[in-house]
Design a protein around this motif. Structure first.
Motif, PDB file in Angstrom:
ATOM      1  N   LEU A  33     -70.690 -17.943 -44.799  1.00 48.55           N
ATOM      2  CA  LEU A  33     -69.469 -18.128 -44.016  1.00 48.55           C
ATOM      3  C   LEU A  33     -69.749 -18.844 -42.699  1.00 48.55           C
ATOM      4  N   LEU A  34     -70.865 -18.537 -42.064  1.00 52.22           N
ATOM      5  CA  LEU A  34     -71.209 -19.221 -40.819  1.00 52.22           C
ATOM      6  C   LEU A  34     -71.480 -20.699 -41.068  1.00 52.22           C
ATOM      7  N   ALA A  37     -68.181 -22.384 -41.618  1.00 50.84           N
ATOM      8  CA  ALA A  37     -67.466 -22.574 -40.357  1.00 50.84           C
ATOM      9  C   ALA A  37     -67.993 -23.806 -39.630  1.00 50.84           C
ATOM     10  N   ALA A  40     -66.704 -26.880 -41.508  1.00 47.58           N
ATOM     11  CA  ALA A  40     -65.288 -27.159 -41.237  1.00 47.58           C
ATOM     12  C   ALA A  40     -65.102 -27.698 -39.822  1.00 47.58           C
ATOM     13  N   ALA A  41     -65.889 -27.211 -38.876  1.00 47.28           N
ATOM     14  CA  ALA A  41     -65.783 -27.710 -37.503  1.00 47.28           C
ATOM     15  C   ALA A  41     -66.233 -29.164 -37.409  1.00 47.28           C
ATOM     16  N   ALA A  61     -59.428 -22.907 -39.745  1.00 49.79           N
ATOM     17  CA  ALA A  61     -60.266 -22.371 -40.826  1.00 49.79           C
ATOM     18  C   ALA A  61     -61.685 -22.098 -40.324  1.00 49.79           C
ATOM     19  N   ALA A  62     -62.200 -22.978 -39.486  1.00 45.49           N
ATOM     20  CA  ALA A  62     -63.541 -22.777 -38.930  1.00 45.49           C
ATOM     21  C   ALA A  62     -63.577 -21.547 -38.036  1.00 45.49           C
ATOM     22  N   GLY A  63     -62.553 -21.377 -37.227  1.00 47.41           N
ATOM     23  CA  GLY A  63     -62.495 -20.200 -36.360  1.00 47.41           C
ATOM     24  C   GLY A  63     -62.401 -18.907 -37.147  1.00 47.41           C
ATOM     25  N   PHE A  64     -61.590 -18.910 -38.187  1.00 48.52           N
ATOM     26  CA  PHE A  64     -61.449 -17.713 -39.013  1.00 48.52           C
ATOM     27  C   PHE A  64     -62.741 -17.391 -39.747  1.00 48.52           C
ATOM     28  N   ALA A  65     -63.384 -18.398 -40.327  1.00 48.67           N
ATOM     29  CA  ALA A  65     -64.645 -18.179 -41.040  1.00 48.67           C
ATOM     30  C   ALA A  65     -65.735 -17.720 -40.077  1.00 48.67           C
ATOM     31  N   LEU A  66     -65.751 -18.251 -38.875  1.00 49.68           N
ATOM     32  CA  LEU A  66     -66.710 -17.824 -37.871  1.00 49.68           C
ATOM     33  C   LEU A  66     -66.488 -16.364 -37.483  1.00 49.68           C
ATOM     34  N   GLY A  69     -67.517 -14.153 -40.464  1.00 51.43           N
ATOM     35  CA  GLY A  69     -68.972 -14.163 -40.633  1.00 51.43           C
ATOM     36  C   GLY A  69     -69.683 -13.316 -39.604  1.00 51.43           C
TER      37      GLY A  69
END
Length: 73
Positions: A33-34, A37, A40-41, A61-66, A69
């Motif tokens: 997940l990290l 993220a 996606a960033a 999406a990157a913020g949510f996955a970060l 994670g």
């Protein structure tokens, strides 16, 4: 930026494949997940430079996955 994107994509694919093959996906999931993220960033930054509206969704999406994670770790 293109090289970094390709490296991150290959890392995500290889880590996900390794988790599926060895059946240790629960241990690998936070790191996957990290990496997703970060991927996606990076894609969001390239889309933002091209002035495309998809960059907002990628940053979210990157913020949510970060967040997920780090929470799982």
């Amino acid at each position: 930026m293109k090289t970094l994107k390709i490296i991150l994509i290959m890392a995500v694919i290889s880590l996900a494949s390794f988790g599926l093959i060895t059946n240790t996906s629960s241990k690998i999931l936070p790191f996957l997940l990290l990496l997703m993220a970060l991927m996606a960033a990076v894609i969001g930054v390239t889309e933002f430079q091209n002035r495309k509206p998809a960059s907002l969704g990628l940053f979210l999406a990157a913020g949510f996955a970060l967040f997920v994670g780090v929470y799982i770790l």
